[in-house]
Design a protein around this motif. Structure first.
Motif, PDB file in Angstrom:
ATOM      1  N   ARG A 120       0.850  -1.194   0.000  1.00 24.62           N
ATOM      2  CA  ARG A 120       0.000   0.000   0.000  1.00 24.62           C
ATOM      3  C   ARG A 120       0.886   1.245   0.000  1.00 24.62           C
ATOM      4  O   ARG A 120       1.671   1.456   0.933  1.00 24.62           O
ATOM      5  N   VAL A 121       0.753   2.075  -1.025  1.00 29.08           N
ATOM      6  CA  VAL A 121       1.627   3.233  -1.171  1.00 29.08           C
ATOM      7  C   VAL A 121       0.806   4.490  -1.443  1.00 29.08           C
ATOM      8  O   VAL A 121      -0.258   4.441  -2.055  1.00 29.08           O
ATOM      9  N   ALA A 122       1.316   5.616  -0.964  1.00 30.77           N
ATOM     10  CA  ALA A 122       0.757   6.925  -1.275  1.00 30.77           C
ATOM     11  C   ALA A 122       1.705   7.637  -2.218  1.00 30.77           C
ATOM     12  O   ALA A 122       2.931   7.476  -2.128  1.00 30.77           O
ATOM     13  N   VAL A 123       1.163   8.424  -3.124  1.00 32.58           N
ATOM     14  CA  VAL A 123       1.958   9.097  -4.151  1.00 32.58           C
ATOM     15  C   VAL A 123       1.902  10.609  -3.959  1.00 32.58           C
ATOM     16  O   VAL A 123       0.814  11.190  -3.866  1.00 32.58           O
ATOM     17  N   GLY A 124       3.066  11.232  -3.904  1.00 32.10           N
ATOM     18  CA  GLY A 124       3.173  12.689  -3.917  1.00 32.10           C
ATOM     19  C   GLY A 124       3.811  13.101  -5.222  1.00 32.10           C
ATOM     20  O   GLY A 124       5.034  13.002  -5.375  1.00 32.10           O
ATOM     21  N   ALA A 125       3.009  13.542  -6.182  1.00 27.03           N
ATOM     22  CA  ALA A 125       3.500  13.823  -7.530  1.00 27.03           C
ATOM     23  C   ALA A 125       3.610  15.320  -7.783  1.00 27.03           C
ATOM     24  O   ALA A 125       2.739  16.091  -7.379  1.00 27.03           O
ATOM     25  N   THR A 126       4.665  15.705  -8.453  1.00 25.06           N
ATOM     26  CA  THR A 126       4.800  17.092  -8.883  1.00 25.06           C
ATOM     27  C   THR A 126       3.905  17.375 -10.085  1.00 25.06           C
ATOM     28  O   THR A 126       3.586  18.529 -10.362  1.00 25.06           O
ATOM     29  N   VAL A 146      -2.682   1.784  -4.408  1.00 23.08           N
ATOM     30  CA  VAL A 146      -2.418   3.212  -4.237  1.00 23.08           C
ATOM     31  C   VAL A 146      -3.493   3.780  -3.315  1.00 23.08           C
ATOM     32  O   VAL A 146      -4.668   3.844  -3.671  1.00 23.08           O
ATOM     33  N   THR A 147      -3.079   4.204  -2.122  1.00 23.91           N
ATOM     34  CA  THR A 147      -4.038   4.688  -1.132  1.00 23.91           C
ATOM     35  C   THR A 147      -4.443   6.136  -1.375  1.00 23.91           C
ATOM     36  O   THR A 147      -5.458   6.590  -0.852  1.00 23.91           O
ATOM     37  N   GLY A 148      -3.664   6.867  -2.145  1.00 28.15           N
ATOM     38  CA  GLY A 148      -3.987   8.251  -2.447  1.00 28.15           C
ATOM     39  C   GLY A 148      -2.933   8.870  -3.337  1.00 28.15           C
ATOM     40  O   GLY A 148      -1.785   8.419  -3.364  1.00 28.15           O
ATOM     41  N   VAL A 149      -3.351   9.894  -4.082  1.00 33.51           N
ATOM     42  CA  VAL A 149      -2.442  10.602  -4.983  1.00 33.51           C
ATOM     43  C   VAL A 149      -2.562  12.096  -4.725  1.00 33.51           C
ATOM     44  O   VAL A 149      -3.660  12.667  -4.800  1.00 33.51           O
ATOM     45  N   ARG A 150      -1.433  12.717  -4.421  1.00 35.16           N
ATOM     46  CA  ARG A 150      -1.370  14.162  -4.243  1.00 35.16           C
ATOM     47  C   ARG A 150      -0.676  14.764  -5.452  1.00 35.16           C
ATOM     48  O   ARG A 150       0.470  14.431  -5.764  1.00 35.16           O
ATOM     49  N   SER A 151      -1.382  15.646  -6.180  1.00 35.97           N
ATOM     50  CA  SER A 151      -0.828  16.283  -7.364  1.00 35.97           C
ATOM     51  C   SER A 151      -0.485  17.732  -7.064  1.00 35.97           C
ATOM     52  O   SER A 151      -1.295  18.461  -6.482  1.00 35.97           O
ATOM     53  N   SER A 152       0.722  18.160  -7.486  1.00 33.98           N
ATOM     54  CA  SER A 152       1.126  19.551  -7.288  1.00 33.98           C
ATOM     55  C   SER A 152       0.851  20.422  -8.502  1.00 33.98           C
ATOM     56  O   SER A 152       0.994  21.639  -8.441  1.00 33.98           O
ATOM     57  N   GLY A 153       0.519  19.789  -9.625  1.00 35.11           N
ATOM     58  CA  GLY A 153       0.135  20.552 -10.804  1.00 35.11           C
ATOM     59  C   GLY A 153       1.249  21.321 -11.474  1.00 35.11           C
ATOM     60  O   GLY A 153       0.989  22.297 -12.180  1.00 35.11           O
ATOM     61  N   ILE A 154       2.508  20.897 -11.311  1.00 31.94           N
ATOM     62  CA  ILE A 154       3.639  21.602 -11.916  1.00 31.94           C
ATOM     63  C   ILE A 154       3.755  21.214 -13.388  1.00 31.94           C
ATOM     64  O   ILE A 154       3.771  20.028 -13.722  1.00 31.94           O
ATOM     65  N   ALA A 155       3.876  22.202 -14.247  1.00 36.18           N
ATOM     66  CA  ALA A 155       3.807  21.956 -15.687  1.00 36.18           C
ATOM     67  C   ALA A 155       5.135  21.582 -16.318  1.00 36.18           C
ATOM     68  O   ALA A 155       5.161  20.990 -17.396  1.00 36.18           O
ATOM     69  N   THR A 156       6.281  21.925 -15.687  1.00 35.57           N
ATOM     70  CA  THR A 156       7.579  21.691 -16.318  1.00 35.57           C
ATOM     71  C   THR A 156       8.588  21.109 -15.338  1.00 35.57           C
ATOM     72  O   THR A 156       8.527  21.360 -14.130  1.00 35.57           O
ATOM     73  N   ALA A 157       9.544  20.362 -15.888  1.00 36.96           N
ATOM     74  CA  ALA A 157      10.637  19.828 -15.076  1.00 36.96           C
ATOM     75  C   ALA A 157      11.527  20.947 -14.566  1.00 36.96           C
ATOM     76  O   ALA A 157      12.067  20.870 -13.458  1.00 36.96           O
ATOM     77  N   ALA A 158      11.682  22.000 -15.362  1.00 37.53           N
ATOM     78  CA  ALA A 158      12.535  23.114 -14.943  1.00 37.53           C
ATOM     79  C   ALA A 158      12.049  23.713 -13.628  1.00 37.53           C
ATOM     80  O   ALA A 158      12.852  24.037 -12.747  1.00 37.53           O
ATOM     81  N   GLU A 159      10.743  23.868 -13.486  1.00 42.85           N
ATOM     82  CA  GLU A 159      10.215  24.423 -12.232  1.00 42.85           C
ATOM     83  C   GLU A 159      10.426  23.453 -11.075  1.00 42.85           C
ATOM     84  O   GLU A 159      10.800  23.863  -9.971  1.00 42.85           O
TER      85      GLU A 159
END
Length: 243
Positions: A120-126, A146-159
């Protein structure tokens, strides 16, 4: 000497690799070759193009000449956007081109979770939410819950590459939940190598990050095990014995 060939897209958090190399010791070498990122966008079509066979093949000769024992496509989003079967084909093509064992960061996350014995894993995604969901789908295809996914909504790798320790800690904290046995932070553009002990101390559970699992996966392919607490629980646990 064990040499791992790292195909890294563009320039964001590649300095994680010399940091990890220094921690691992003098008989392990991480050779980083930068692939052409194309359009820097966390968007499915751009990510598929970034992970295309032509772009990956362009860096293979340099790694082969450097004496790599295995090749890693050090990109999570540029592999899982192909889906479970498509990502397998991507790695088969890379291994055939290189004439070496190969894998990618996406598969590294699944294999690392299995190594730790967590399901069981939680995901913190950029990433934006739609791309983060594709990573969760990939993990489920690999047998994880997947117990949950947190999205940061970042559009680019540079940021993402500009994020510091507090940003990473905030992402991990907000992604964590009581049902998760581990927290996963995908995106090789995110600096995490210096923060692993603090992350795991803060959350009181294993934290798997993109550049960390990529190196571990390469060592697994090269049949090497290294004990290094500064790189988190993944680098200190004994192998799980499968029944």
């Amino acid at each position: 000497m064990t040499a791992l060939g790292i195909l890294y897209p563009g320039h964001s958090a590649e300095d994680d690799y010399p940091r990890i190399e220094q921690l691992l010791g003098s008989d392990i070498r991480l050779d980083v070759v930068h692939t052409d990122i194309g359009e820097d966008a966390h968007r499915e079509d751009a990510l598929r193009e970034m992970g295309s066979a032509i772009r990956l093949a362009a860096g293979v000769d340099e790694l082969r000449l450097a004496g790599a024992d295995a090749v890693l496509w050090a990109c999570t989003s540029g592999s899982f956007v192909y889906g479970w079967e498509g990502a397998h084909q991507q790695i088969r093509d890379l291994a055939r081109t290189a004439g070496l064992p190969a894998s990618s960061t996406s598969f590294a996350f699944v294999h690392a979770a299995r190594e730790l014995g967590v399901r069981r894993v939680a995901v913190g995604a950029t990433y934006p939410e739609d791309v983060a969901r594709l990573f969760a789908d990939f993990l489920r295809a690999g047998g994880l819950e997947v117990t949950g996914v947190r999205s940061s909504g970042i559009a680019t790798a540079a940021e993402v590459g500009t994020w510091g320790e507090e940003d990473v800690l905030t992402l991990a904290r907000t992604a964590d939940d009581t049902g998760a046995e581990a927290v996963l932070l995908p995106d090789t553009a995110l600096h995490t190598a210096a923060h692993l002990p603090l992350l795991e101390k803060t959350l009181s559970k294993p934290v798997l990050t993109a550049n960390q699992v990529t190196v571990w996966e390469g060592l697994r392919l090269a049949d090497r095990r290294v004990n290094e607490p500064a790189l988190g629980a993944l680098f200190t646990r004994q192998p799980i014995v499968q029944a």
